[in-house]
Write a protein that holds these residues in place. Sequence first.
Motif, PDB file in Angstrom:
ATOM      1  N   GLN A 348       1.000  -1.532  -0.229  1.00 15.44           N
ATOM      2  CA  GLN A 348       0.069  -0.255   0.255  1.00 15.44           C
ATOM      3  C   GLN A 348       0.486   1.193   0.216  1.00 15.44           C
ATOM      4  N   THR A 349       1.640   1.075   1.099  1.00 19.68           N
ATOM      5  CA  THR A 349       3.268   2.228   1.213  1.00 19.68           C
ATOM      6  C   THR A 349       3.181   3.092  -0.223  1.00 19.68           C
ATOM      7  N   ASP A 352       0.397   4.458  -3.245  1.00 18.21           N
ATOM      8  CA  ASP A 352       0.229   5.815  -2.534  1.00 18.21           C
ATOM      9  C   ASP A 352       1.567   6.601  -2.636  1.00 18.21           C
ATOM     10  N   THR A 353       2.977   5.709  -3.076  1.00 18.27           N
ATOM     11  CA  THR A 353       3.706   6.954  -2.992  1.00 18.27           C
ATOM     12  C   THR A 353       3.216   7.770  -4.303  1.00 18.27           C
ATOM     13  N   THR A 354       2.949   9.143  -3.981  1.00 18.81           N
ATOM     14  CA  THR A 354       2.690   9.787  -5.413  1.00 18.81           C
ATOM     15  C   THR A 354       3.268  11.110  -5.850  1.00 18.81           C
ATOM     16  N   ASP A 361      -0.126   5.706  -9.783  1.00 14.80           N
ATOM     17  CA  ASP A 361      -0.705   5.806  -8.542  1.00 14.80           C
ATOM     18  C   ASP A 361      -0.725   6.766  -8.120  1.00 14.80           C
ATOM     19  N   LYS A 362      -1.821   7.670  -7.361  1.00 18.51           N
ATOM     20  CA  LYS A 362      -2.858   8.151  -7.081  1.00 18.51           C
ATOM     21  C   LYS A 362      -3.462   8.631  -8.006  1.00 18.51           C
ATOM     22  N   TYR A 373      -5.449   2.994 -10.382  1.00 16.88           N
ATOM     23  CA  TYR A 373      -4.800   2.193  -8.759  1.00 16.88           C
ATOM     24  C   TYR A 373      -6.077   1.998  -7.986  1.00 16.88           C
TER      25      TYR A 373
END
Length: 598
Positions: A348-349, A352-354, A361-362, A373
Amino acid sequence: MYTEYEIRQLPLTLRAYRQRVERFLVDNSLRLDDVDYYAGVYAVGDDELLAGGGLKGNVIKCIAVGNRLRDEGMSNRLVSHLISRAHEQGFTTIRVFTKPDNLHIFESLSFRLLATSRKAILMETGDGLKRYCDHLSRSSFLAPRSSKKGVIVMNANPFTRGHRYLIEQAARQVDHLFVMAVKEDLSTFGYEERLAMIQAGCRELNNVSVVEGSDYAISATTFPTYFLKQLSDASDTQMTLDLDLFARHIAPALQASVRFVGSEPTDRLTRRYNELMEQLLPEKGIEVKEIERLLMPSESDEIEQDTAISASAVRRFLNEGSLLKAAALVPPTTLPYLIAHLATQALQTELDTTPKPGLVDKHDNGAHRDMDYALMLESIRALHPYFLKLSLLGFQDQQPETEQIRTIGIEAEKAMLEATRNVNTHKGALFSLGLAVVAAAQMMKSVRKEEKRGKTPNVTSLQHIIKQLACQFPKAEGTHGSSVIGKHLVKGALANAQQGYAQLATDWLPYYQQLRYDEYQCHKTLLHIMSQLDDTNIYYRKDAMTVARVKQQSEELLADFSVDKLSAMNEQFIDENISPGGSADMLSLTVFIHSILS
């Protein structure tokens, strides 16, 4: 004059409709609660809301009938509509929260009273409660009928040393103790995991039985504010209904005469629940015993001295990426669940890195046309149960066999592809993280056995186990990675694992750790990995020249980092169809290994 009425669905996601319903309910001394569906009664050709009612799953809520319809019998018609709607959704047992004044309306529609409070009643149609109480009655045969029996209801999110202490203390005061797991799946750890943790944590306690939870004890049906942790004007009513239902039905089914609770020094809502329990249950013949929570004199500067062990503290340490701090608060049987959680959290980390260059990514899909996503989230959810299986396998006393690991991996890949409609979202991450999960569980099992001798987890121990496991695996054939390895003579996922991810241990992990207070810790670590890794994903999509160029660009961007420049690299990678998926997998693995050793 005859007036014809109709029932309309009111879309509460639209502000105008929501405000109209809220005003209508306030005029009828109610407030809008959480509902999935709301229906209103109108005179045909008119827009005045005359009556309304909502559904949340199989629970009817927010029933109100205006003065114009008090004598029109519309309550029955409206409730029948909501029951039909619930049946269409597959529910056979329907419940309702309503005012005590509406008791006769719902009794006429075959609802039975479950619990009462001064301001509300809970009713049900169907045999859900009867079936659950019959199940509990069968469980009660585990103890002699004349014995003194007690009950603890716990969420155990996750199961801690504090929960174990509460159970031990309570079990000493009764002949038989029933521990009931809260069933509602609104916690960090799902119900099945929490139930399994409690069962594992109580296995050797001879006079303790763990029974399944239900919608009839601390659930979103009986006590929704518990899961919001908000002490509102509705909380006392919900707590009273929950406790009345326990006294009327659950305690008699278990032949229990005592309910145990742990003291609550911090959470206001739980403390109020305990207060009401001590007021109300003795009136109904059930003794309430409060047990002081276990305090932990900390051996670490990271944990406050003389504080109560709590599940919230464990979750906080997990969110911070620290297994070792969390492990100090849980029994050994809970550790595999924490390890699996951290593996999922690492994926998840990374997701979510964006922004990220060429990766989902997001903000966008990167260089992927078949992923987004939401799909990646589905993939992570599908993999989590298999990380847990691998963690439990690694935590066994005996060394896991390669075939056992491979079997779980194959099952995990199948579940991932089913969830993603055959899109390969995390196959590489599944291999690297899966091995690391088994190794981490083995290491923590060994540490727990030898902790009195001062043995502590370290990267060398973890590497050694990963090497042992990886060296037993056969070379992959027919994969994208294997074709790249044969063509470009670079190391693939298996070779890196067989070397214990040497570059990660000596370079990427220390680099990540030194950026602890940098808000772009993951972005920069990803670039650092990209500047060094022979990424087989890039080889497969492009060529060796592109790999070399990506390494150079990543190094240059690190030397003069900015988010704008990272976003520009992303746009370039999208245009050129470059996706450093192998680097993303190594970022996830770096984050996971850091969390295991911290």
